[in-house]
Motif scaffolding. Structure first.
Motif, PDB file in Angstrom:
ATOM      1  N   ALA A  51      10.255  11.408  -3.548  1.00  0.00           N
ATOM      2  CA  ALA A  51       9.392  11.880  -4.642  1.00  0.00           C
ATOM      3  C   ALA A  51       8.530  10.742  -5.186  1.00  0.00           C
ATOM      4  O   ALA A  51       7.389  10.944  -5.577  1.00  0.00           O
ATOM      5  CB  ALA A  51      10.234  12.485  -5.751  1.00  0.00           C
ATOM      6  N   GLY A  52       9.076   9.548  -5.203  1.00  0.00           N
ATOM      7  CA  GLY A  52       8.336   8.378  -5.662  1.00  0.00           C
ATOM      8  C   GLY A  52       8.651   7.197  -4.766  1.00  0.00           C
ATOM      9  O   GLY A  52       9.700   7.159  -4.123  1.00  0.00           O
ATOM     10  N   LEU A  53       7.762   6.257  -4.732  1.00  0.00           N
ATOM     11  CA  LEU A  53       7.961   5.095  -3.871  1.00  0.00           C
ATOM     12  C   LEU A  53       7.596   3.850  -4.662  1.00  0.00           C
ATOM     13  O   LEU A  53       6.437   3.649  -5.012  1.00  0.00           O
ATOM     14  CB  LEU A  53       7.089   5.216  -2.619  1.00  0.00           C
ATOM     15  N   ALA A  54       8.586   3.037  -4.944  1.00  0.00           N
ATOM     16  CA  ALA A  54       8.371   1.777  -5.656  1.00  0.00           C
ATOM     17  C   ALA A  54       8.844   0.642  -4.754  1.00  0.00           C
ATOM     18  O   ALA A  54      10.003   0.631  -4.322  1.00  0.00           O
ATOM     19  CB  ALA A  54       9.138   1.765  -6.969  1.00  0.00           C
ATOM     20  N   ASP A  72       0.834  -1.205   0.000  1.00  0.00           N
ATOM     21  CA  ASP A  72       0.000   0.000   0.000  1.00  0.00           C
ATOM     22  C   ASP A  72       0.873   1.262   0.000  1.00  0.00           C
ATOM     23  O   ASP A  72       1.083   1.901   1.033  1.00  0.00           O
ATOM     24  CB  ASP A  72      -0.928  -0.028   1.215  1.00  0.00           C
ATOM     25  N   THR A  73       1.369   1.627  -1.167  1.00  0.00           N
ATOM     26  CA  THR A  73       2.256   2.797  -1.273  1.00  0.00           C
ATOM     27  C   THR A  73       1.514   4.103  -0.999  1.00  0.00           C
ATOM     28  O   THR A  73       2.117   5.056  -0.504  1.00  0.00           O
ATOM     29  CB  THR A  73       2.936   2.870  -2.650  1.00  0.00           C
ATOM     30  N   ALA A  74       0.222   4.160  -1.267  1.00  0.00           N
ATOM     31  CA  ALA A  74      -0.549   5.380  -0.989  1.00  0.00           C
ATOM     32  C   ALA A  74      -0.552   5.673   0.507  1.00  0.00           C
ATOM     33  O   ALA A  74      -0.372   6.827   0.928  1.00  0.00           O
ATOM     34  CB  ALA A  74      -1.972   5.253  -1.517  1.00  0.00           C
ATOM     35  N   TYR A  75      -0.745   4.649   1.324  1.00  0.00           N
ATOM     36  CA  TYR A  75      -0.734   4.838   2.772  1.00  0.00           C
ATOM     37  C   TYR A  75       0.657   5.237   3.257  1.00  0.00           C
ATOM     38  O   TYR A  75       0.804   6.125   4.096  1.00  0.00           O
ATOM     39  CB  TYR A  75      -1.200   3.569   3.485  1.00  0.00           C
ATOM     40  N   LEU A  76       1.676   4.590   2.723  1.00  0.00           N
ATOM     41  CA  LEU A  76       3.048   4.924   3.121  1.00  0.00           C
ATOM     42  C   LEU A  76       3.358   6.377   2.805  1.00  0.00           C
ATOM     43  O   LEU A  76       3.920   7.097   3.632  1.00  0.00           O
ATOM     44  CB  LEU A  76       4.041   3.984   2.434  1.00  0.00           C
ATOM     45  N   THR A  77       2.964   6.835   1.635  1.00  0.00           N
ATOM     46  CA  THR A  77       3.200   8.221   1.239  1.00  0.00           C
ATOM     47  C   THR A  77       2.413   9.177   2.129  1.00  0.00           C
ATOM     48  O   THR A  77       2.947  10.182   2.601  1.00  0.00           O
ATOM     49  CB  THR A  77       2.813   8.420  -0.243  1.00  0.00           C
ATOM     50  N   LYS A  78       1.171   8.866   2.386  1.00  0.00           N
ATOM     51  CA  LYS A  78       0.298   9.717   3.209  1.00  0.00           C
ATOM     52  C   LYS A  78       0.830   9.871   4.631  1.00  0.00           C
ATOM     53  O   LYS A  78       0.671  10.925   5.249  1.00  0.00           O
ATOM     54  CB  LYS A  78      -1.108   9.114   3.238  1.00  0.00           C
TER      55      LYS A  78
END
Length: 130
Positions: free
Chosen positions: A65-68, A50-56
């Motif tokens: 800037a990006g998370l892969a 869940d990259t959206a949660y990690l970014t949030k």
């Protein structure tokens, strides 16, 4: 990354079903009330991809800037080794942990002492405190 149902055991290690544990944070139905629960929910976010949660939940000043995420890395369990602050009435805290994973069928782990702050009532990850 693994697909979990709400009835699956949550990867964070508390032994609760994902839906009532970290899943509620990932869905936005609740926010983590302590730095430790945010740490656990972030580990679970890595486990489910869940990259959206990690970014949030990453401080905007230290967020990449990006998370892969590496699809070949499977996060298997989390050990909380210690913590300072980070409680219900605090605004800063640290959580020391060891996160275990498997990659290319080999076990591995990472150790970090993470720093968290509460902004507008929400805990967010800042960076390693080491």
């Amino acid at each position: 990354m693994s697909a979990l149902t709400d009835d699956s055991r949550c990867p964070c290690g508390l032994g609760e079903p994902y839906g009532v544990c970290c899943g509620r944070f990932h869905r936005g139905a609740a926010t983590a009330p302590t730095a430790e629960l945010l740490m656990r929910s972030r580990f679970s976010a890595f486990a489910v991809g869940d990259t959206a949660y990690l970014t949030k939940t990453w401080h905007p000043k230290t967020r990449p800037a990006g998370l892969a995420l590496d699809p070949g890395q499977r996060w298997t369990f989390l050990e909380i080794l210690g913590k300072t602050g980070g409680g219900l009435l605090e605004i800063e805290g640290t959580v020391e942990f060891r996160a275990h994973y498997r990659q290319d069928r080999r076990p591995g782990s990472m150790h970090e002492n993470s720093r968290f702050v509460r902004i507008d009532g929400q805990w967010i990850y800042v960076a390693s405190a080491d």
